[in-house]
Design a protein around this motif. Sequence first.
Motif, short mmCIF file in Angstrom:
data_model
loop_
_atom_site.label_atom_id
_atom_site.label_comp_id
_atom_site.label_asym_id
_atom_site.label_seq_id
_atom_site.Cartn_x
_atom_site.Cartn_y
_atom_site.Cartn_z
N ASP A 75 0.83 -1.21 0.00
CA ASP A 75 0.00 0.00 0.00
C ASP A 75 0.86 1.25 0.00
N ASN A 123 0.03 4.14 5.87
CA ASN A 123 0.36 2.93 5.13
C ASN A 123 1.62 2.23 5.67
N ASN A 151 -12.96 -6.07 5.62
CA ASN A 151 -12.38 -5.68 4.32
C ASN A 151 -13.41 -4.98 3.43
N ARG A 452 -5.58 -6.11 8.50
CA ARG A 452 -5.12 -4.79 8.07
C ARG A 452 -3.75 -4.94 7.41
N SER A 453 -3.47 -4.04 6.49
CA SER A 453 -2.26 -4.18 5.66
C SER A 453 -1.07 -3.41 6.22
N ARG A 485 3.18 -9.49 11.06
CA ARG A 485 3.68 -8.14 10.89
C ARG A 485 4.68 -7.83 12.00
#
Length: 559
Positions: A75, A123, A151, A452-453, A485
Amino acid sequence: MLTHLTIHDLAVVASLDLSFCQGFSVLTGETGAGKSILLTALGLALGDRADTGLVRPGAKRAQISLTFDLSDAKDAETWLSAHDLELDEQLIVRRTINPDGRSKAFVNDTPVTLRTLKELSENLLEIHGQHGHLQLLKADHQRWLLDSYANHAELLTELAATHRRWRENNKKLKQLSEAADHQQEREALLRFQLDELQQLDLERFDYSALVQEHDTLANVSEILATGHRQLDRLYENQEFAIHPELVHCQQELQQLSQFAPELSAIASVLAESQVQVEDAAQQLRRYLDGLETNPAHLEQLAERIGLVQNLSRKHKVTPEQLPELARTLADELAKLGQHEAISQELTEQVARDFDRYQQLSQQLSDSRGQAARRLAEAVSSVIQELGMAHGLFEVAINHDPKQAPGAHGQDSIEFLIQLNPGLPAKPLAKVASGGELARIGLAIQVTTSHDRSTPTMIFDEVDSGIGGGIAEIVGQKLRQLSAHRQVICVTHLPQVAAQAHQHLFVAKQQNDRLTTSTVRVLDTEQRVEEIARMLGGVTLTENTRAHAREMLSQGALTL
């Protein structure tokens, strides 16, 4: 992920050069050692407001640099490309701050605004403060968490665009409706003005020709008298007329040309003059024969000129501009005549937009309902692990299609909790204590973060108010989360610190009346000492160290 942090002359930090690894990292240290300044530095580097007093005394400026590995931040790469910023495998964000609070920001050495920096930071990483669980009490945040978990980004984007289009067209329609009375008055005025102008026979309107005709007819008597007098002098009076005299002169010079040939040319010129004078006399005779006095037509011309001049003054234009004015008024009248068609088209568009909005709103509500059941089950499982054995988490959704359309749909969303069997679930604020709310917040963050990204998550003492076995479970959850992450946590709990892949220790030193904070990465033995300190306080014993080693070995076994 965040790979490097460099700080120069920021508050209690003179110089810091720190590397972060993948997985789960913790920052520990005594109270007041300066753990919070690291989070302050991260916030400043990513766009937070800079206040005066942040620069270390005696320094010209403070500087913070962050280095990110973008291999897991798609992202962020997309955002950088969309904003024409240099794209590389690494991203360096730099912020300099002056003592007066003014600052500059750079992304890969390209100057950017703080607003741009904040957009980029969304991001790159999320920071969850120690009081972040209070956000859970806000309806907007609860809706955002549910939509993030489900999402819904694309669906929400389409819904918001449809809502915006419906709102704008609806506004235009109301403006047309409110202007209807004024429009009718304007149409009546335009028709009246056009009718006045049409009296001028605008298709053949020539003001200069009209004035010329009037002037000629007004002076016809003088023109006739003078014209006939000049006609006599040119041709018709045989005694005094110019033409007979020219004939006589030409004949005599022509006769003399036999003695003086040079006179022949002069005689020729006089012969041509005779023809021209005769032609002029004939034209003048025809013109005078065609003239006659016509008082009635003269009066008509005077009235027509008066009308032109009155309309010219009324509309504040020259007489020659009246035809163009008429075309302008006709164009405006034609456009006003399209009002009904435009209004009908807008009415149909508003109806189509509203129908589409209702479809999307219902689709979003249905999807939220499905996600709410999954989220409730997942969060309930985690909060039960965190010491609330009978805790049940619920997400209540009320869809009201009669509710005014909004950019986020027509649902009211509320997080509920049931802590004791047999009692109904109630809103979080009415049931949960501060400690319980912190654990519920952590459970929601751990549960929703998988969807979540953002590649890096930072937790600032979100484990406050927790201890014992529950603290160990919190550490396990954060370590499990780091499989997806990078997770960095400021903590005061040894049970949490023992779960980390990397342990950073913040220490405070004081000399020359200045306080300085330093950060170092702990090796295995240093970790034992720090965890033992966190367990036992000032006096460390071998039992405490043995307990610390056991905790570290157990932490290494956590999946």
